[in-house]
Motif scaffolding. Structure first.
Motif, PDB file in Angstrom:
ATOM      1  N   SER A   1      53.496  34.221  54.236  1.00  0.00           N
ATOM      2  CA  SER A   1      54.062  35.565  54.090  1.00  0.00           C
ATOM      3  C   SER A   1      53.511  36.334  52.892  1.00  0.00           C
ATOM      4  O   SER A   1      53.736  37.531  52.765  1.00  0.00           O
ATOM      5  N   GLN A   2      52.784  35.654  52.008  1.00  0.00           N
ATOM      6  CA  GLN A   2      52.271  36.326  50.810  1.00  0.00           C
ATOM      7  C   GLN A   2      50.938  35.714  50.395  1.00  0.00           C
ATOM      8  O   GLN A   2      50.862  34.540  50.052  1.00  0.00           O
ATOM      9  N   ALA A   3      49.900  36.539  50.426  1.00  0.00           N
ATOM     10  CA  ALA A   3      48.558  36.077  50.070  1.00  0.00           C
ATOM     11  C   ALA A   3      48.258  36.433  48.621  1.00  0.00           C
ATOM     12  O   ALA A   3      48.129  37.606  48.282  1.00  0.00           O
ATOM     13  N   LYS A   4      48.156  35.434  47.766  1.00  0.00           N
ATOM     14  CA  LYS A   4      47.834  35.696  46.366  1.00  0.00           C
ATOM     15  C   LYS A   4      46.354  36.025  46.191  1.00  0.00           C
ATOM     16  O   LYS A   4      45.979  36.810  45.325  1.00  0.00           O
TER      17      LYS A   4
ATOM     18  N   VAL B   1      32.988  39.547  44.659  1.00  0.00           N
ATOM     19  CA  VAL B   1      33.286  40.923  44.252  1.00  0.00           C
ATOM     20  C   VAL B   1      34.761  41.208  44.527  1.00  0.00           C
ATOM     21  O   VAL B   1      35.221  41.084  45.666  1.00  0.00           O
ATOM     22  N   PRO B   2      35.533  41.572  43.497  1.00  0.00           N
ATOM     23  CA  PRO B   2      36.972  41.784  43.703  1.00  0.00           C
ATOM     24  C   PRO B   2      37.279  43.077  44.456  1.00  0.00           C
ATOM     25  O   PRO B   2      36.720  44.133  44.164  1.00  0.00           O
ATOM     26  N   ILE B   3      38.163  42.965  45.435  1.00  0.00           N
ATOM     27  CA  ILE B   3      38.726  44.107  46.150  1.00  0.00           C
ATOM     28  C   ILE B   3      40.203  44.137  45.764  1.00  0.00           C
ATOM     29  O   ILE B   3      40.970  43.267  46.168  1.00  0.00           O
ATOM     30  N   VAL B   4      40.591  45.118  44.978  1.00  0.00           N
ATOM     31  CA  VAL B   4      41.916  45.098  44.356  1.00  0.00           C
ATOM     32  C   VAL B   4      42.861  46.064  45.062  1.00  0.00           C
ATOM     33  O   VAL B   4      42.568  47.255  45.200  1.00  0.00           O
ATOM     34  N   GLY B   5      43.988  45.543  45.502  1.00  0.00           N
ATOM     35  CA  GLY B   5      45.041  46.370  46.079  1.00  0.00           C
ATOM     36  C   GLY B   5      46.204  46.472  45.115  1.00  0.00           C
ATOM     37  O   GLY B   5      46.206  45.861  44.043  1.00  0.00           O
ATOM     38  N   PHE B   6      47.194  47.254  45.495  1.00  0.00           N
ATOM     39  CA  PHE B   6      48.402  47.358  44.669  1.00  0.00           C
ATOM     40  C   PHE B   6      49.604  47.032  45.547  1.00  0.00           C
ATOM     41  O   PHE B   6      49.854  47.706  46.544  1.00  0.00           O
ATOM     42  N   ASN B   7      50.319  45.980  45.169  1.00  0.00           N
ATOM     43  CA  ASN B   7      51.445  45.484  45.968  1.00  0.00           C
ATOM     44  C   ASN B   7      50.981  45.197  47.397  1.00  0.00           C
ATOM     45  O   ASN B   7      51.683  45.467  48.368  1.00  0.00           O
TER      46      ASN B   7
ATOM     47  N   PHE C   1      39.920  39.428  47.771  1.00  0.00           N
ATOM     48  CA  PHE C   1      41.051  40.353  47.839  1.00  0.00           C
ATOM     49  C   PHE C   1      42.164  39.849  46.923  1.00  0.00           C
ATOM     50  O   PHE C   1      42.663  38.732  47.092  1.00  0.00           O
ATOM     51  N   VAL C   2      42.532  40.683  45.958  1.00  0.00           N
ATOM     52  CA  VAL C   2      43.592  40.327  45.015  1.00  0.00           C
ATOM     53  C   VAL C   2      44.544  41.510  44.870  1.00  0.00           C
ATOM     54  O   VAL C   2      44.211  42.646  45.208  1.00  0.00           O
ATOM     55  N   ASP C   3      45.720  41.217  44.353  1.00  0.00           N
ATOM     56  CA  ASP C   3      46.755  42.231  44.149  1.00  0.00           C
ATOM     57  C   ASP C   3      46.839  42.541  42.659  1.00  0.00           C
ATOM     58  O   ASP C   3      46.996  41.638  41.834  1.00  0.00           O
ATOM     59  N   MET C   4      46.734  43.807  42.307  1.00  0.00           N
ATOM     60  CA  MET C   4      46.800  44.209  40.902  1.00  0.00           C
ATOM     61  C   MET C   4      48.112  43.777  40.249  1.00  0.00           C
ATOM     62  O   MET C   4      48.160  43.492  39.046  1.00  0.00           O
ATOM     63  N   LEU C   5      49.180  43.698  41.042  1.00  0.00           N
ATOM     64  CA  LEU C   5      50.472  43.286  40.492  1.00  0.00           C
ATOM     65  C   LEU C   5      50.477  41.827  40.050  1.00  0.00           C
ATOM     66  O   LEU C   5      51.397  41.394  39.354  1.00  0.00           O
ATOM     67  N   THR C   6      49.445  41.076  40.445  1.00  0.00           N
ATOM     68  CA  THR C   6      49.297  39.711  39.951  1.00  0.00           C
ATOM     69  C   THR C   6      49.170  39.698  38.434  1.00  0.00           C
ATOM     70  O   THR C   6      49.565  38.739  37.769  1.00  0.00           O
TER      71      THR C   6
END
Length: 257
Positions: free
Chosen positions: A104-107, A70-76, A122-127
């Motif tokens: 330093s950066q988790a994709k 299940v995606p948990i989406v953050g922003f930046n 956990f994913v970043d919307m900016l991806t």
């Protein structure tokens, strides 16, 4: 010398029952991040249940099990946000099963709940976007309005006085919004918008909750737009690591039509 520390966390959940918001802060205890993660897993259970295959008799088809991350989406969120919570992603109930990125950066971070046998990603919307501010993403991919993101003066307090400052009932001053990190000051127009918003809350903690929840809520429409754009080509956006990977999949999908 500045040090980041977690103050609060919020999420907006979208499932078949509708949209709900959750919020946890230091007022809920030192383990508020763990409380938030625990609630996320409960919400993920519901998302998985919503997506089970249903028979004509309206029962779950046990012969076609459904168990997706299940995606948990953050922003930046891939740099600072994840770094503040990653230590809480390892405990007796859940563990990190996959980590993609650098120190330093988790994709992408996949966390597995040991008891529920459930995974969240956990994913970043900016991806899936070019670099931009959340306000701009909400405007470009949302409902066309960019005035729904609130304002909050994170430099108006520190670890020693945070509860004292946020427990006050009066609004923040205009000077509180000055940022030495970004070298910016709030405009008179934006400050008046903040004052109107602040009237609705009894103290600054309550305003912080509104601000955090609003930051996640305004992600819903642009996120659904991005998902729909990919799904037109039968592409599941969250199965890919980047906008480039999605585009590549679409290219091959079109080539074999």
């Amino acid at each position: 010398m500045y040090e980041l520390f977690p103050l609060s966390v919020a999420s907006t959940i979208r499932n078949k029952q509708g949209i709900k918001k959750i919020f946890f802060s230091q007022q809920d205890g030192d383990d508020f991040i763990v409380q938030w993660l625990n609630q996320l897993f409960k919400e993920a259970e519901q998302v998985n249940a919503d997506n089970q295959y249903i028979t004509e008799a309206c029962t779950i088809d046990e012969s076609i099990p459904y168990s997706m991350e299940v995606p948990i989406v953050g922003f930046n969120s891939s740099r600072f946000d994840i770094s503040l919570i990653i230590s809480q992603m390892q405990c007796k109930d859940w563990t990190i099963s996959n980590y993609i990125g650098s120190p330093s950066q988790a994709k992408q971070v996949i966390v597995h709940h040991k008891k529920l046998n459930l995974k969240v990603k956990f994913v970043d919307m900016l991806t899936y976007l070019q670099p931009m501010e959340l306000r701009q993403a909400a405007k470009d991919f949302g409902d066309g309005y960019d005035d729904k993101k609130g304002l909050f003066p994170y430099e108006a307090f520190n670890t020693d006085n945070v509860n004292e400052v946020l427990s006050k009932s009066e609004p923040f001053t205009m000077e509180d919004f000055n940022s030495s990190l970004k070298k910016t000051k709030i405009s008179e127009k934006d400050y008046q918008i903040y004052l109107e918003d602040a009237k609705r809350f009894k103290n600054r903690w309550d305003y912080l909750q509104y601000y955090n929840e609003q930051d996640t809520y305004i992600m819903i429409k642009p996120l659904m737009t991005l998902i729909s754009l990919q799904f037109k080509y039968k592409i599941d956006m969250f199965s890919f690591m980047s906008m480039a990977a999605c585009s590549n999949a679409i290219k091959y999908a079109k080539a074999y039509e």
